[in-house]
Design an enzyme around this catalytic site. Structure first.
Site, short mmCIF file in Angstrom:
data_model
loop_
_atom_site.label_atom_id
_atom_site.label_comp_id
_atom_site.label_asym_id
_atom_site.label_seq_id
_atom_site.Cartn_x
_atom_site.Cartn_y
_atom_site.Cartn_z
N TYR A 56 2.83 -12.32 -12.57
CA TYR A 56 2.24 -12.05 -13.88
C TYR A 56 2.82 -13.00 -14.93
O TYR A 56 2.08 -13.61 -15.71
CB TYR A 56 2.48 -10.59 -14.28
CG TYR A 56 1.96 -10.25 -15.66
CD1 TYR A 56 0.60 -10.16 -15.90
CD2 TYR A 56 2.84 -10.01 -16.72
CE1 TYR A 56 0.12 -9.84 -17.16
CE2 TYR A 56 2.37 -9.68 -17.97
CZ TYR A 56 1.01 -9.61 -18.20
OH TYR A 56 0.54 -9.29 -19.45
N SER A 106 1.59 -12.89 -23.66
CA SER A 106 2.56 -11.81 -23.58
C SER A 106 3.95 -12.39 -23.81
O SER A 106 4.17 -13.60 -23.60
CB SER A 106 2.50 -11.16 -22.19
OG SER A 106 3.60 -10.31 -21.95
#
Length: 267
Positions: A174, A161
């Protein structure tokens, strides 16, 4: 020659073709096996459709096997597997290789995104993200890598990501798990480059998937959804196209990292 019948479609496989360099040969009798984790929805399902259209047999792994089977793709083995279970991942890969020959590609896509403030977030959510996003990815790598090294051919694609390259509020754990993906991928690339194996990191920005639904903090979820609603975010098919593009390069070419986002996404 070997005939395989799965999902009602028969394919003839030349054994001598299984280890050939077929990444870009769309006229080959058979394409090599591709493994996709987190394949029941979003990026995983889109990637499955894309690679199937190119003629690849597939091993699709997810906890919801019914969703994988509902894709109705030919030459596909669907298995309900939690990537945190190393033995289950390896067992499924061996089963698929017995059907279709060696795995030439793995797309480590399974992941969870549990956004929240560290001061209020449960330790269980931290552990879940690292278990799936980090340990689960390593289990996928380990299941295919020894064979790839032995054959001197293969591609590992790890889906990360933009949050693995920069930080955002409420993304602390995360982002930590995705920074780990970037670091592990680059180190792994250095380890296996001499064996002819490629390692690619795919780092998309916001994508229209089910990931946000994992978040339990309703305020954080609402803020992120408002951001997604304010722009046209990436579609899963956009990420699948990037994965396919990276894989279809000649084996001598490694696109080490692909970072992309919606045009309107500023950060």
């Amino acid at each position: 020659m070997r005939d395989r019948l799965l999902f009602g479609v028969r394919r003839t496989i030349k054994v001598e073709d299984m280890n050939s360099d077929m990444n870009t040969d769309t006229n080959a009798t058979a394409k090599p096996l591709a493994v996709i984790t987190g394949a029941s929805s979003g990026i995983g399902a889109a990637t499955a459709r894309t690679l199937s259209a190119l003629g690849h047999p597939l091993l699709l792994l997810a906890r919801r096997a019914d969703r994988i089977e509902a894709l109705g793709l030919p030459d596909t083995l669907a298995r309900s597997v939690d990537v945190t279970d190393a033995e289950a991942v390896t067992g499924a890969v061996r089963e698929a290789e017995a059907l279709y020959g060696p795995a030439d590609l793995i797309v480590n896509n399974a992941g969870v995104m549990l956004l929240g403030e560290v001061a209020r977030q449960s330790a269980g959510e931290w552990e879940r993200m690292f278990d799936v996003n980090v340990r689960g990815l390593l289990h996928g790598v380990r299941a295919v890598l020894p064979g790839m090294i032995e054959r001197g051919h293969g591609t590992v694609i790890n889906v990360s990501s933009v949050a693995g390259r920069r930080t955002y509020a409420n993304h602390t754990v995360y982002s930590g798990s995705k920074f780990a993906v970037h670091g592990m991928s680059e180190s792994l690339r250095e380890e296996v480059a001499g064996h002819g194996v490629r390692v690619v990191t795919i780092a998309p920005g916001a994508v229209e998937t089910e990931l946000l639904s994992h978040t339990t903090d309703e305020a954080v979820k609402a803020d992120y959804q408002a951001f997604k609603d304010s722009i046209e975010v990436l579609a899963p098919e956009d990420v699948a196209a990037a994965i396919s593009f990276a894989y279809q390069q000649p084996q001598r070419v490694t696109l080490r990292e692909l970072v992309f986002a919606a045009t309107a996404q500023v950060a």
